[in-house]
Design an enzyme around this catalytic site. Structure first.
Site, PDB file in Angstrom:
ATOM      1  N   ARG A 233       0.850  -1.186   0.000  1.00 43.98           N
ATOM      2  CA  ARG A 233       0.000   0.000   0.000  1.00 43.98           C
ATOM      3  C   ARG A 233       0.888   1.238   0.000  1.00 43.98           C
ATOM      4  NH1 ARG A 233      -3.398  -2.858  -1.542  1.00 43.98           N
ATOM      5  NH2 ARG A 233      -5.519  -3.200  -0.746  1.00 43.98           N
ATOM      6  N   GLU A 262      -3.252   7.926  -4.877  1.00 47.71           N
ATOM      7  CA  GLU A 262      -3.516   7.201  -6.115  1.00 47.71           C
ATOM      8  C   GLU A 262      -4.821   7.705  -6.713  1.00 47.71           C
ATOM      9  OE1 GLU A 262      -3.535   2.953  -5.801  1.00 47.71           O
ATOM     10  OE2 GLU A 262      -1.523   2.863  -4.945  1.00 47.71           O
ATOM     11  N   HIS A 281      -0.611   0.413  -9.776  1.00 44.93           N
ATOM     12  CA  HIS A 281      -1.315  -0.484  -8.852  1.00 44.93           C
ATOM     13  C   HIS A 281      -1.949  -1.654  -9.618  1.00 44.93           C
ATOM     14  CE1 HIS A 281      -3.508  -0.630  -4.713  1.00 44.93           C
ATOM     15  NE2 HIS A 281      -3.231  -1.846  -5.157  1.00 44.93           N
TER      16      HIS A 281
END
Length: 322
Positions: A233, A262, A281
């Site tokens: 993360r 993000e 991601h």
């Protein structure tokens, strides 16, 4: 149990697998919705929701008045920890184990690209330049893994079997030896791992303890020849710290599949940091057929335990958040 246990998948699951789940136990019904908004009317009498955590927001949880169990189709579950869920009796499971192979492969893709200079050579290719530059090797070096869950273990296996590396790992609770790991350290000995490792992979869950775990002090004690990769993360590594570390040469490079925030805006200074590879991601992505097979296998194991009132294989502890 109600006469019919209603399961709502908020994902693009195939009819084949919906039928498989529905036929696995008498007295269940499986529904599918594209997203929470389009399925809102289905929530009130739903017993089980299977969804990516960030696609099942707080208002949807409140609307699901009969809900007993959430199955996260991701390994990470941090997006689900809104107050109503934390204080409820709703059980949470995740899909740990499903993403081990693709995420571990992605971690090594980033490491290989960094150590072999693939990003630099690709830039030269676009500029139509033929120029060599220095590279390094991973064989026999030391890899440090922050967070020894199922993904961390798969990374350790690949490191040991593929590159004959010395493997260190931190784990919140240390219980004996771990296959493919030379030394397992408690979380409070992170500094030792950072100082010794040539490569560091962040594979920990995002919790109160891990948020912002890697900052300037931690990056400064790493070797200036070392690399760090984050496939966990974004908020575990402090953004300003990694940017400064790369600009000032505290470490040799970094690979980030996750960032904070993000998505990154086009103006984000992260894009200008040297010796950095960013992927959007997507480390967990896998061929659709393989991914769905793995998801359904984990879900059905949990469903069997849920219906029998037994411990669920991928149960998530609300206190620990993993």
């Amino acid at each position: 149990m109600n006469p019919k246990t209603k399961i709502l998948f908020l994902s693009n699951i195939s009819q084949k697998h919906m039928d498989l789940i529905e036929s696995s136990h008498p007295g269940i019904i499986v529904k599918k919705g594209k997203n929470t908004v389009e399925s809102f009317d289905e929530l009130e009498d739903t017993d089980v929701v299977a969804s990516l955590g960030w696609e099942f927001p707080q208002d949807a949880f409140i609307a699901a008045k009969r809900l007993k169990w959430i199955h996260a189709l991701s390994a990470g579950v941090d997006a689900l920890f809104y107050p109503e869920f934390i204080t409820s009796d709703v059980v949470l499971t995740n899909s740990r184990g499903v993403y081990d192979i693709p995420v571990a492969e992605h971690a090594f893709a980033l490491l290989t690209s960094l150590t072999r200079g693939i990003d630099r050579f690709h830039s030269m290719q676009l500029e139509k330049k033929w120029k060599r530059s220095s590279i390094t090797e991973m064989e026999g070096k030391t890899l440090g893994i922050i967070g020894l869950g199922s993904i961390g273990r798969e990374i350790a296996r690949k490191a040991k079997e593929g590159y004959h590396m010395k493997v260190l790992a931190t784990k919140k609770r240390v219980h004996g030896e771990e296959p493919y790991v030379d030394t397992v350290l408690p979380a409070d000995q992170l500094d030792e791992l950072l100082k010794e490792s040539d490569f560091v992979v962040v594979a920990a869950a995002l919790t109160k303890e891990t948020e912002g775990l890697i900052g300037e002090r931690q990056l400064q004690i790493m070797k200036d020849s070392s690399y760090i990769v984050n496939i966990a993360r974004g908020r575990i590594i402090q953004s300003s710290a990694i940017i400064r570390a790369l600009h000032e040469g505290w470490i040799a490079g970094a690979g980030l599949d996750v960032t904070d925030p993000e998505p990154l805006s086009p103006e984000d200074p992260m894009y200008d940091a040297p010796n950095l590879i960013i992927t959007p991601h997507m480390a967990a992505m896998a061929p659709a057929d393989r991914h769905e097979e793995r998801i359904v296998k984990v879900f059905m194991a949990n469903l069997d335990a849920f219906l029998k009132g037994e411990p669920m294989p991928t149960h998530v502890d609300k206190e620990r958040r993993y």
